[in-house]
Design a protein around this motif. Structure first.
Motif, mmCIF file in Angstrom:
data_model
loop_
_atom_site.group_PDB
_atom_site.id
_atom_site.type_symbol
_atom_site.label_atom_id
_atom_site.label_comp_id
_atom_site.label_asym_id
_atom_site.label_seq_id
_atom_site.Cartn_x
_atom_site.Cartn_y
_atom_site.Cartn_z
ATOM 1 N N GLU A 148 1.046 -1.438 -0.039
ATOM 2 C CA GLU A 148 0.080 -0.153 -0.168
ATOM 3 C C GLU A 148 0.790 1.078 -0.300
ATOM 4 O OE1 GLU A 148 -3.039 -0.284 2.830
ATOM 5 O OE2 GLU A 148 -3.608 -2.314 2.630
ATOM 6 N N TYR A 149 2.317 1.443 0.772
ATOM 7 C CA TYR A 149 2.901 2.510 1.370
ATOM 8 C C TYR A 149 4.073 2.545 0.034
ATOM 9 C CZ TYR A 149 -1.194 2.834 4.427
ATOM 10 O OH TYR A 149 -1.955 3.426 5.168
ATOM 11 N N ASN A 150 3.823 0.710 -0.905
ATOM 12 C CA ASN A 150 6.351 1.041 -1.373
ATOM 13 C C ASN A 150 7.034 0.935 -0.383
ATOM 14 O OD1 ASN A 150 6.309 0.723 -4.435
ATOM 15 N ND2 ASN A 150 7.528 2.765 -4.691
ATOM 16 N N CYS A 151 6.907 0.740 0.651
ATOM 17 C CA CYS A 151 7.733 0.182 1.216
ATOM 18 C C CYS A 151 9.002 -0.726 1.237
ATOM 19 C CB CYS A 151 7.724 0.620 2.729
ATOM 20 S SG CYS A 151 8.853 0.061 4.218
ATOM 21 N N SER A 152 9.829 -0.004 0.353
ATOM 22 C CA SER A 152 10.725 -1.524 -0.084
ATOM 23 C C SER A 152 11.930 -2.080 1.068
ATOM 24 C CB SER A 152 11.500 -1.890 -1.213
ATOM 25 O OG SER A 152 12.409 -0.845 -1.357
ATOM 26 N N ARG A 153 12.151 -1.209 1.927
ATOM 27 C CA ARG A 153 13.383 -2.078 2.453
ATOM 28 C C ARG A 153 13.097 -0.671 4.336
ATOM 29 N NH1 ARG A 153 18.212 -4.046 1.116
ATOM 30 N NH2 ARG A 153 18.451 -4.100 3.369
ATOM 31 N N ILE A 154 12.840 -1.519 5.455
ATOM 32 C CA ILE A 154 12.720 -0.804 6.937
ATOM 33 C C ILE A 154 13.732 -0.860 7.518
ATOM 34 C CG2 ILE A 154 11.305 -1.932 7.656
ATOM 35 C CD1 ILE A 154 9.063 -0.226 7.852
#
Length: 226
Positions: free
Chosen positions: A143-149
């Motif tokens: 939903e938020y295009n987060c690929s690395r966190i």
């Protein structure tokens, strides 16, 4: 992978403590700058922190502990923040995080959380009846295009990420100090294992880099093997 790549990034003592004691009044961010032999090299941790992922995950408890519920509203940064919180953030704390974040995602199981009463362009809420970390991470990617966190939570939440096999990398800055105390938060807390059957819940690491920093600090970077 259907979720972001995760890195647990923490500052800890040689004995694995991430706080200077068991009281909420004690905190490494506030206390390490006061300690001779520790304060001199502390800037290296904050310098490395500036190079971590553009998505960061933390807890409302940690944020409240460092004072964001009363702190002046900051300027916006390029970093997007994910905060897991049920009761520690007040309205001002939510407003603070909205001002700080590119995108701010609150994860909560509290239907009366003050975030539901607020309208901010970059505020998003993931509501769960019960916290399911895997579902949170999947939603962040889809939903938020987060690929690395980068994960920087307290010991209890870190323990949940570990037990659910949701940590891919570990990046530790080790300060030259011993803290001690059985009730002092450590890098990984939460429920202890009780039998050999549960040994699969351990996090086995492969060392990728070891750097000797200035002022007796070291940096350890690992890949989680299984």
């Amino acid at each position: 992978m259907d979720r972001p790549v995760t890195t647990l990034f923490m500052l800890m003592s040689v004995d694995g403590k991430i706080s200077t004691g068991a009281s909420d009044n004690l905190d490494v961010d506030k206390d390490f700058p006061k300690i001779t032999g520790v304060k001199e090299g502390l800037h290296q941790y904050y310098g490395i922190e500036q190079t971590t992922d553009l998505w960061a995950l933390n807890s409302g408890k940690v944020q409240a502990k460092i004072g964001i519920n009363t702190a002046p509203v900051p300027d916006r940064t390029p970093v997007s923040f994910v905060i897991i919180d049920n009761k520690h953030l007040k309205k001002h704390g939510v407003r603070y995080l909205c001002a700080l974040s590119n995108q701010f995602v609150l994860v909560t199981s509290n239907k009366k959380h003050p975030a539901f009463e607020m309208e901010e362009d970059n505020l998003h809420v993931i509501y769960q009846d019960k916290l399911v970390l895997k579902d949170v991470l999947v939603a962040l990617k889809s939903e938020y295009n987060c690929s690395r966190i980068t994960i920087q939570t307290g010991g209890t939440l870190n323990g949940l990420f570990l037990r659910e096999k949701l940590i891919d990398y570990v990046d530790l800055v080790v300060a030259p100090v011993l803290i001690g105390g059985k009730d002092t938060p450590t890098l990984i807390d939460g429920q202890s294992l009780l039998s050999e059957i549960e040994l699969s819940k351990l996090g086995v690491l492969e060392l990728q880099k070891c750097a000797v920093l200035k002022n007796s600090y070291i940096r350890l970077q690992y890949k989680v093997v299984h």
